[in-house]
Enzyme design. Structure first.
Site, PDB file in Angstrom:
ATOM      1  N   ASP A  77       1.000  -1.081  -0.151  1.00  0.00           N
ATOM      2  CA  ASP A  77      -0.233   0.110   0.281  1.00  0.00           C
ATOM      3  C   ASP A  77       0.915   1.270  -0.468  1.00  0.00           C
ATOM      4  OD1 ASP A  77      -2.224  -1.605   0.110  1.00  0.00           O
ATOM      5  OD2 ASP A  77      -2.841  -0.821   1.863  1.00  0.00           O
ATOM      6  N   ARG A  82       2.769   6.060  -2.876  1.00  0.00           N
ATOM      7  CA  ARG A  82       3.802   6.753  -3.415  1.00  0.00           C
ATOM      8  C   ARG A  82       3.345   7.102  -5.425  1.00  0.00           C
ATOM      9  NH1 ARG A  82       8.613   5.704  -6.574  1.00  0.00           N
ATOM     10  NH2 ARG A  82       8.263   3.393  -5.326  1.00  0.00           N
ATOM     11  N   ASP A 181      -2.567  11.482  22.449  1.00  0.00           N
ATOM     12  CA  ASP A 181      -0.453  11.574  21.488  1.00  0.00           C
ATOM     13  C   ASP A 181      -1.071  11.474  20.023  1.00  0.00           C
ATOM     14  OD1 ASP A 181       0.012  10.423  23.939  1.00  0.00           O
ATOM     15  OD2 ASP A 181      -0.225   7.631  23.374  1.00  0.00           O
ATOM     16  N   ALA A 193      -6.801   1.443   7.437  1.00  0.00           N
ATOM     17  CA  ALA A 193      -5.640   1.380   8.058  1.00  0.00           C
ATOM     18  C   ALA A 193      -5.759   2.353   9.428  1.00  0.00           C
ATOM     19  CB  ALA A 193      -4.843   2.585   6.741  1.00  0.00           C
TER      20      ALA A 193
END
Length: 303
Positions: A77, A82, A181, A193
């Site tokens: 992925d 990219r 966080d 994802a």
């Protein structure tokens, strides 16, 4: 479409398997009379993998991406993301061949490469559009950085020992503030994802929406949210602390966020187009990619 056919081949040249697969694809395209287009940074690695291409290869540098018929991606992925960055703004579809792990964005596996190429050469595929998001960073009301994402824009703390203090805004109205966080601002594509790892819901890709998923939040009301694609979502880093952050767009493009920075996300008018070889429903993709247990399922009688 002109008589000449051009297909961009993008690979993860840091892996031998990917280089060999890309070399095989380039060789097959040349044999079929299709001009493979390569990235200059990958050319030498692919030449070393398969030798002389017979002069039938073109470099993408200086070429109009609109001339491309297809982008064939060999990798995981990350390599597909990219490739999406490389052809951003054009209408060329991307077809991923998974050489990674889960490969959620990929359409085919390495073992299917011969059949995949056969169908690509016949133009036997459909194109699916995936929503993307536009991302702006503002400091003192001035836009200092712009980007986009197919999966997600993630705001993370810059220092391990210091959490972020943020306030979330939806459609110009404040919703809640909390320490955390980080915060994931995701598309439906990215819901499987980083947002998924952070406890967010899986959203079917035919539903346009923006997801907001707090990461390790210290608050009672800090649950994942799903809002309309037309919504404006903003996350501000509060000035009352000296905690700074980092913005990651698809894990590829980054920008530092000082205290007081504001990250705004909206639905983009520029989708990413994915080539699909089969009409399989998203449920089947989930089951296959995550190896989900469905033993015992009978289904509706007569269906």
């Amino acid at each position: 479409m002109t008589d000449s056919r051009y297909m961009l081949v993008v690979s993860h040249t840091g892996r031998r398997e990917s280089r060999d697969a890309a070399a095989m694809v380039v060789t097959r395209l040349v044999a079929a009379g299709v001009t493979p287009v390569l990235l200059e940074v990958e050319r030498d690695d692919l030449l070393a993998a398969c030798g002389d291409f017979g002069g039938g290869v073109q470099m993408l540098d200086g070429m109009d991406p609109a001339l491309l018929e297809l982008v064939i991606v060999l990798g995981g992925d990350g390599t597909i993301l990219r490739a999406a960055e490389i052809v951003r703004g054009s209408s060329v579809p991307i077809l991923g061949v998974n050489l990674g792990h889960v490969g959620f964005l990929a359409e085919a596996e390495r073992d299917d490469l011969d059949e995949t190429l056969r169908r690509v050469l016949l133009r036997d595929y459909e194109v699916e559009e995936r929503m993307t998001i536009d991302v702006n960073v503002l400091v003192d009301s001035t836009v200092v950085y712009t980007s986009w994402a197919l999966n997600e824009a993630t705001i993370e703390k810059a220092s391990r020992e210091r959490m972020l203090e943020v306030v979330v805004e939806i459609n110009d109205r404040p919703l809640s503030s909390f320490g955390c966080d980080g915060v994931v601002l995701s598309t439906p594509t990215g819901s499987t994802a980083y947002a998924f790892s952070g406890g967010g819901p899986v959203v079917w890709p035919n539903i346009d929406a923006i997801l907001l998923v707090p990461l390790a939040a210290h608050a009672l009301f800090a649950r994942p949210l799903v809002v309309a694609p037309t919504s404006s979502v903003a996350v501000e880093l509060l000035r009352r602390t000296d905690g700074s952050g980092i913005l990651f767009c698809d894990g590829r493009r980054t920008h530092n966020l000082p205290p007081g920075a504001r990250v705004e996300v909206t639905g983009s008018d520029t989708p990413v187009r994915l080539a699909r070889l089969q009409r399989g429903v998203f449920t089947d993709r989930l089951v296959r990619k995550f190896d989900l247990p469905v033993t015992g399922w009978r289904g509706r009688a007569g269906a």
